[in-house]
Design a protein around this motif. Structure first.
Motif: not given
Ligand code: UD1
Length: 359
Positions: A241, A37-38, A129
């Motif tokens: 972003q 996810q990350h 969440e």
């Molecule tokens: C997620 C969690 C949130 C947590 C947060 C910590 C959910 C619903 N949300 O939110 O509870 O507090 O992580 O960071 O699971 N992106 C990148 N690189 C990465 C990851 C993400 O560029 O490694 C960008 C992507 O474009 C993505 C956006 O960040 O669309 C958001 O990432 P996402 O995992 O969807 O949710 P977070 O806002 O990180």
């Protein structure tokens, strides 16, 4: 016993690390699945290295997407892994999409699920969440709560008492373990920053950063507060972003930097005059550290940080923010103590319960 851990997003890593260690010390076989996810180095790899977590046994590489897409991808890629690996139990952490997706897969194929950091509720269903918390807790077979409000919430939702264990806060286990190392690196960080005192800012919640009419006034207030105290702002990819241009236009006392590693962030938190955030975990860490925390949210799923700790809910009341900011600068600290069982041993308790019950 064979225990499979599922991690996916940054806040999962510091929760899984101590539980993995405690189970390893008791001789359990373990499998680590990273959903991806990350995926950025600074959001994931540096945490694995910094926290001493072994490399994942399985990487699902799901990446970003809408909530439905991300959750569905995790489910369809995770199911064959569980079927092939045949764990006795799957442990999921916190409240991210990876948590609920893995719990749902396991519930459907009859694999037992343990939820670490169970029972927290903001009572705000507009927060993604909160949905993840509600669903995961309904599906889990064993629920580990960090604070007694969690037990009360679960009881009210009809979850059987015998499935619920109040164990304390695993994130604080990691903090206590790594604080000496954070202290060691702080002098170098301080020299690099060349700042006598500073505040720390993090913002990434969709409710704060996705909408221009909300984020830009927030940034303007931070910009003006930074004239009194420089603010270090490690910017989450979600926030960057959308707002990289606007961040560059802030005055030079707002130091927008890349996301930091665990030790670096912990060292800065401990030495901040004040922290301004919308994160859940940071509300807890500042409570432990006794650093004033001003939370830019209307609610919190972590009410013990208000009753025991240093947290104040600001919402979008900029007058209130200024008042508490000034109070923090004056050095007044209102720390009422630590919540029960935030003692660095929560993961030991989890590992003991899993070992004794043989589940
Ligand atoms: C997620 C969690 C949130 C947590 C947060 C910590 C959910 C619903 N949300 O939110 O509870 O507090 O992580 O960071 O699971 N992106 C990148 N690189 C990465 C990851 C993400 O560029 O490694 C960008 C992507 O474009 C993505 C956006 O960040 O669309 C958001 O990432 P996402 O995992 O969807 O949710 P977070 O806002 O990180």
């Amino acid at each position: 016993m064979k225990v499979l851990h599922v991690v996916g997003a940054r806040p999962n890593f510091m929760k899984a690390a101590p539980v993995y260690r405690a189970l390893a010390n008791r001789g359990h076989e373990q499998i680590l699945v990273h959903t991806g996810q990350h995926y950025d180095t600074l959001m994931s790899d540096v945490f694995f290295k910094g926290l001493g977590i072994p490399d994942p046994d399985e990487s699902l590489n799901v990446g970003s997407g809408s909530h439905a897409q991300q959750t569905a991808s995790i489910m369809s890629l995770f199911e064959p892994v569980v079927l092939a690996r045949k764990p006795d139990m799957v442990l999921v952490y916190g409240d991210v999409n990876s948590t609920v997706a893995a719990a749902l897969v396991c519930a459907k194929i009859g694999v037992r699920v343990g939820h670490v950091e169970s029972g927290l509720r903001s009572f705000d269903r507009s927060m993604p969440e909160e949905i993840n918390r509600l669903v995961t807790d309904q599906l889990a077979d064993i629920l580990f709560t960090p604070s007694t409000d969690g037990d009360e919430n679960l009881a009210r939702e009809g979850i059987a008492r015998e499935k619920v264990f109040f164990v304390g806060n695993v994130m604080i286990d990691t903090l206590i373990r790594f604080l000496p190392k954070a202290d060691e690196i702080y002098p170098r960080l301080k020299a690099e920053l060349s700042l006598e005192s500073f505040g720390l800012v993090t913002l990434h919640r969709p409710s704060n950063v996705d909408d221009e009419s909300i984020f830009l006034p927030m940034l303007r207030v931070l910009d003006s507060l930074s004239e009194k105290l420089p603010l270090i702002f490690p910017v989450h990819p979600r926030t960057l972003q959308k707002w990289s241009k606007q961040l560059q236009q802030c005055n030079s006392n707002i130091r927008a930097v890349d996301p930091l590693g665990y030790l670096e962030f912990l060292a800065l938190q401990k030495n901040s005059a004040v922290v301004i955030t919308d994160s859940g975990g940071i509300q807890e860490e500042t409570t432990y550290l006794g650093v004033p925390c001003l939370t830019l949210r209307e609610n919190t799923e972590r009410p013990v940080t208000l009753t025991f700790g240093t947290n104040v809910l600001i919402g979008r009341d900029w007058e209130l923010l200024r008042k508490h900011f000034d109070r923090a600068l004056s050095g007044r600290r209102e720390h009422k103590g630590l919540p029960p069982l935030w003692d660095g041993k929560a993961s030991e308790r989890i590992a003991d319960i899993i070992t004794q019950r043989g589940i």
